[in-house]
Write an enzyme that holds these catalytic residues in place. Structure first.
Site, PDB file in Angstrom:
ATOM      1  CB  ILE A 118      -0.996  -0.008   1.196  1.00 41.26           C
ATOM      2  CG1 ILE A 118      -2.027   1.112   1.041  1.00 41.26           C
ATOM      3  CG2 ILE A 118      -0.271   0.083   2.522  1.00 41.26           C
ATOM      4  CD1 ILE A 118      -2.861   1.052  -0.222  1.00 41.26           C
ATOM      5  N   GLY A 169      -5.683  -6.973   0.293  1.00 39.05           N
ATOM      6  CA  GLY A 169      -6.220  -6.042   1.271  1.00 39.05           C
ATOM      7  C   GLY A 169      -5.338  -4.804   1.359  1.00 39.05           C
ATOM      8  CD  GLU A 170      -0.865  -4.430   2.678  1.00 42.51           C
ATOM      9  OE1 GLU A 170      -0.363  -3.561   1.910  1.00 42.51           O
ATOM     10  OE2 GLU A 170      -0.228  -5.406   3.081  1.00 42.51           O
ATOM     11  N   GLY A 171      -6.035  -1.916   1.164  1.00 38.07           N
ATOM     12  CA  GLY A 171      -6.468  -0.826   0.295  1.00 38.07           C
ATOM     13  C   GLY A 171      -5.765  -0.837  -1.052  1.00 38.07           C
TER      14      GLY A 171
END
Length: 331
Positions: A81, A298-300
């Site tokens: 990210i 995930g994590e954005g």
């Protein structure tokens, strides 16, 4: 406004519909901002981190210590990210929503810790109603701060070992689907391990019988998921573009929509996660994601990678010549 936006899109020097999904994105963001000239200002990614009591049941192949270790990786700039936010000029803030670790106070970590993780929901609700509401309220506060800083496009990331489990349970309850359809490998639970994870979550579901959305979130959710839920609600209220990441973020959006169904109107679904259940969630929202790259980190990260494509949609709307401007015959 919708008719005017569509006319502007159709009058660009191109065959109607030839920019495909970009045209749909331009229309959606124009409607969100209620303008013929929408723009993205100060895009920001909020990454919420928290631990989960259900991780004690070994529903993830990783120990819960990885949560705080990854948060340290975020603040040192070493995670995916970080790379994508830097590449695409997205402001990144890392928020401790409930990590079971005391971070040094001199690090750039926003301390919003409600508790040192949730309880083991196999035995009791993950959160009290008060803790859950406090997390929702805190998520709303973060959005108000970003609005004050001139941000109008917000994405949410998360970190929390075991957090596909609460996400699966929320999806299972809110969509009334069998837990088997909502439970995937997460960080690597495959084969017999996935069967075990599914059986644990089935037992969790049978133990609790919440009635309201808030009770359901408190019973099955996570502190980072509750905080994201509040952030989704406030971002909609503030008229922001909401960049939706993968399975966990979409489960949080689903939760927010139990409180305010119109939140989905501001949601740009950024990618299709390979985590089982995400495609079903996207179908529920009748969503056509910007990207499908087989990601499930995930994590954005999916939202961060999609932003340049979204910006391209606004660039053509704002900068491309119309037939009249260019002196090109439309027919």
């Amino acid at each position: 406004m919708k008719t005017q936006l569509q006319l502007k899109i159709d009058n660009k020097t191109k065959p109607p519909g030839s920019l495909g999904r970009l045209e749909e994105i331009a229309l959606q963001i124009g409607l969100i901002q209620n303008t013929l000239s929408p723009e993205i200002k100060n895009p920001t990614m909020l990454v919420f981190a928290a631990d989960h009591g259900i991780a004690d049941e070994k529903v993830s192949p990783y120990p819960k210590e990885v949560t705080w270790q990854m948060v340290m990786n975020f603040v040192s700039g070493g995670a995916a990210i970080n790379v994508f936010c830097k590449q695409n000029r997205i402001s990144l803030k890392v928020i401790d929503a409930g990590v079971d670790f005391d971070f040094p106070t001199d690090l750039p970590i926003v301390n919003a810790k409600i508790a040192n993780g949730t309880r083991n929901m196999l035995h009791q609700p993950a959160m009290t109603i008060e803790e859950c509401q406090a997390a929702i309220d805190k998520g709303r506060e973060f959005i108000l701060k970003e609005v004050q800083h001139g941000c109008n496009a917000i994405g949410f990331g998360e970190m929390g070992i075991g957090n596909t489990s609460p996400s699966s349970l929320l999806m299972h309850r809110f969509l009334n689907l069998p837990i088997e359809e909502c439970t995937g490998a997460g960080a690597g639970m495959v084969g017999d391990k996935l069967d075990y994870k599914t059986s644990v979550l089935k037992s969790v579901s049978q133990k609790h019988n919440p009635k309201t959305p808030l009770e359901t979130l408190a019973a099955f959710g996570g502190l980072e998921i509750a905080m994201m839920t509040g952030a989704f609600l406030e971002a909609y209220k503030q008229g922001m573009i909401i960049l939706v990441d993968g399975f966990i973020a979409t489960s949080s959006l689903l939760t927010a929509c139990q409180f305010e169904p119109s939140v989905k109107d501001n949601a740009v679904f950024c990618h299709t996660s390979n985590e089982k259940g995400h495609k079903t969630l996207l179908e529920h929202f009748n969503a056509n994601p910007v990207l499908d790259l087989g990601m499930r980190l995930g994590e954005g990260t999916g939202a961060a990678v999609a932003l340049p494509v979204i910006q391209s949609a606004l660039a053509f709307l704002n900068e491309m010549a119309s037939f009249e401007d260019a002196g090109v015959a439309k027919e």
